[in-house]
Design an enzyme around this catalytic site. Structure first.
Site, mmCIF file in Angstrom:
data_model
loop_
_atom_site.group_PDB
_atom_site.id
_atom_site.type_symbol
_atom_site.label_atom_id
_atom_site.label_comp_id
_atom_site.label_asym_id
_atom_site.label_seq_id
_atom_site.Cartn_x
_atom_site.Cartn_y
_atom_site.Cartn_z
ATOM 1 N N HIS A 254 0.851 -1.188 0.000
ATOM 2 C CA HIS A 254 0.000 0.000 0.000
ATOM 3 C C HIS A 254 0.882 1.231 0.000
ATOM 4 O O HIS A 254 1.938 1.257 0.644
ATOM 5 C CB HIS A 254 -0.896 0.017 1.246
ATOM 6 C CG HIS A 254 -1.367 1.398 1.626
ATOM 7 N ND1 HIS A 254 -0.732 2.152 2.608
ATOM 8 C CD2 HIS A 254 -2.375 2.171 1.151
ATOM 9 C CE1 HIS A 254 -1.350 3.316 2.722
ATOM 10 N NE2 HIS A 254 -2.342 3.358 1.859
ATOM 11 N N TYR A 257 0.291 9.204 -1.084
ATOM 12 C CA TYR A 257 0.958 10.499 -0.899
ATOM 13 C C TYR A 257 -0.040 11.593 -1.251
ATOM 14 O O TYR A 257 -0.687 11.537 -2.303
ATOM 15 C CB TYR A 257 2.235 10.583 -1.746
ATOM 16 C CG TYR A 257 3.272 9.628 -1.230
ATOM 17 C CD1 TYR A 257 4.005 9.924 -0.080
ATOM 18 C CD2 TYR A 257 3.474 8.385 -1.837
ATOM 19 C CE1 TYR A 257 4.915 9.026 0.449
ATOM 20 C CE2 TYR A 257 4.388 7.476 -1.322
ATOM 21 C CZ TYR A 257 5.099 7.814 -0.170
ATOM 22 O OH TYR A 257 5.986 6.911 0.362
ATOM 23 N N ARG A 258 -0.168 12.586 -0.343
ATOM 24 C CA ARG A 258 -1.267 13.536 -0.464
ATOM 25 C C ARG A 258 -0.852 14.943 -0.002
ATOM 26 O O ARG A 258 0.112 15.102 0.750
ATOM 27 C CB ARG A 258 -2.464 13.071 0.352
ATOM 28 C CG ARG A 258 -2.138 12.848 1.819
ATOM 29 C CD ARG A 258 -3.219 12.091 2.562
ATOM 30 N NE ARG A 258 -2.863 11.855 3.965
ATOM 31 C CZ ARG A 258 -2.166 10.813 4.383
ATOM 32 N NH1 ARG A 258 -1.735 9.910 3.525
ATOM 33 N NH2 ARG A 258 -1.888 10.664 5.676
ATOM 34 N N SER A 408 -18.135 12.161 -2.027
ATOM 35 C CA SER A 408 -17.011 11.254 -2.259
ATOM 36 C C SER A 408 -17.455 10.051 -3.093
ATOM 37 O O SER A 408 -18.626 9.648 -3.067
ATOM 38 C CB SER A 408 -16.433 10.760 -0.932
ATOM 39 O OG SER A 408 -15.829 11.811 -0.228
ATOM 40 N N ARG A 409 -16.501 9.483 -3.792
ATOM 41 C CA ARG A 409 -16.791 8.327 -4.634
ATOM 42 C C ARG A 409 -16.476 7.053 -3.844
ATOM 43 O O ARG A 409 -15.320 6.683 -3.667
ATOM 44 C CB ARG A 409 -15.957 8.388 -5.910
ATOM 45 C CG ARG A 409 -16.447 7.458 -7.001
ATOM 46 C CD ARG A 409 -15.797 7.834 -8.319
ATOM 47 N NE ARG A 409 -16.400 7.110 -9.412
ATOM 48 C CZ ARG A 409 -16.009 5.906 -9.820
ATOM 49 N NH1 ARG A 409 -15.040 5.293 -9.174
ATOM 50 N NH2 ARG A 409 -16.595 5.319 -10.857
#
Length: 450
Positions: A254, A257-258, A408-409
């Site tokens: 996993h 990065y955001r 949100s999806r």
């Protein structure tokens, strides 16, 4: 004494007395006046043609325009020469101006061609057009938000191509979506391949107003968020991936990065980065664990030798399943709310970590994707995936934020879940078994690089 008359044809007519000696005729002023304009105009044409051809031809035209015929060296001819010289200067300046404009136009066209080439290269590297539009991102490429979106798009493309190369019989379904509240995303999912049971790599770029639940979650982490009339404008973008292989000897991986930005009531903006990469093996292979952690440490060490040990411990603590008393996997790195030493320095660190994803994981997949395994080993993999599901749905911040964000999806948020998992009542592996070996590491994390 005699008088005489001159005609326009330069004929001499005597009125009386003997004929005087013949005097050579002087050129009439009209004829003399017509020669200079012809010469000047011809040279001017040469000058303007030279402007189109370039500076050398332009200089030749200026020399031609600045020269005067022999008859104009003195008197009225000298004045005409001065006029010609002035005209040469004026037309020379005009010609040079035209040439310079042509050069600027040629440079602009060349720069535009270069930009189109760069954009075409980016299109080939991306899985789909960016949410914000490629032309807009290129136009604002010096802004950090644009650079971050380009980075997550490139990371998505790099990882998808690397995974697809290992599983040529399968392909990624590319799904672009929009969020009515602002922004959208690109979900790339491969399912039921020969190597990967499920592999998803998502990009999202969303904006709008932060929900009260999401704001409360952030305040619980120490964020001081001052809302205006209860509203907090935000922008969030990131790339996230979970890869579930079929073979139980290939670990799940996993990464995420955001970048997050919030505008407070007084107009000031809070920003921070977060992310990490971690490994969840079904069976322990120390060589794989060392390679994985060493690659991430090298990425961290480029920026600060203190980062890897700090973020390795943070990862072990974050992916802790409290109700089970064990970690989800053997860790990696994890960080959140990172806003120092500077925005540029943190961005460069995040970039290094993102670039380490493929080299830290793909060699492990290549090494084990064709290993043989037993039905019992496959069953243990399914039980460990059950633990993975428990952590993601109960504890994971990203999943919580997604579920609490309006519009949100859900399909993209729950992409992290495996196709199959298993729960057995009171399952305990035999002592000294390979299954017990991995449990020991999950309960007591190890240092893999020292």
């Amino acid at each position: 004494m005699c008088t005489h008359t001159y005609t326009n044809a330069y004929l001499y007519t005597p009125r009386s007395g003997p004929a005087p000696p013949r005097v050579p005729p002087r050129p009439a002023s009209r004829s003399a006046g017509s020669a200079a304009p012809v010469t000047v105009m011809a040279a001017a044409v040469q000058l303007l043609r030279g402007a189109a051809r370039g500076p050398l031809a332009l200089a030749a035209g200026r020399r031609a325009l600045g020269s005067a015929p022999p008859g104009l060296a003195a008197g009225r001819g000298g004045r005409r020469a001065a006029v010609a010289a002035a005209a040469a200067g004026a037309l020379g300046g005009l010609g040079m101006g035209l040439w310079r404009r042509q050069q600027r136009a040629a440079m602009a066209a060349s720069e535009e061609d270069e930009e189109e080439k760069k954009e075409e290269e980016l299109r080939r590297r991306f899985m789909a057009p960016p949410v914000s539009g490629l032309r807009e991102l290129r136009r604002r490429r010096r802004e950090l938000r644009s650079r971050m979106e380009l980075l997550i798009m490139e990371t998505q493309g790099e990882v998808c191509r690397a995974l697809a190369a290992l599983d040529p019989g399968a392909s990624f379904a590319v799904d672009t979506w929009e969020r009515k509240e602002g922004g959208g995303g690109i979900s790339c999912v491969l399912q039921d391949g020969e190597v990967f049971e499920k592999a998803g790599v998502n990009v999202s770029v969303v904006s709008g107003l932060l929900s009260e639940e999401a704001a409360r979650q952030m305040r619980s982490r120490g964020k001081s968020l001052k809302a205006k009339d209860g509203k907090l404008p935000f922008c969030a973008m990131g790339v996230s991936s979970v890869i579930h292989p079929k073979n139980p000897h290939v670990p799940t991986m996993h990464f995420n990065y955001r970048y997050f930005e919030i505008e407070e009531a007084d107009g000031t903006k809070q920003w921070w980065f977060g992310g990490g990469t971690d490994l969840t093996p079904t069976y322990l292979n120390e060589e794989d664990a060392i390679h994985f952690h060493k690659t991430l440490k090298e990425a961290c060490d480029k920026h600060d030798l203190k980062l890897y040990p700090k973020f390795k411990k943070w990862c072990d603590d974050y992916f802790y399943i409290k109700h089970r008393g064990e970690r989800r996997g053997i860790g990696g790195i994890f960080f959140d709310d990172m806003d120092s030493p500077s925005k540029e320095e943190v961005f460069q660190f995040v970039k290094s970590c993102a670039k380490a994803v493929v080299p830290c994981y793909i060699p492990i997949v290549k090494r084990h994707c064709h290993d043989s395994f037993t039905p019992e080993e496959k069953q243990w993999q399914q039980l460990r995936r059950g633990r993975y599901v428990e952590f993601n749905l109960v504890y994971d911040r990203g999943t919580k934020f997604g579920l609490l964000t309006p519009g949100s999806r859900i399909e993209s948020i729950l992409m992290s879940l495996p196709l199959t998992a298993r729960w057995e009542y009171m399952h305990t592996p035999p002592e000294r078994s390979k299954e017990a070996e991995i449990l020991e590491v999950l309960r007591n994390p190890k240092d893999w690089v020292h």
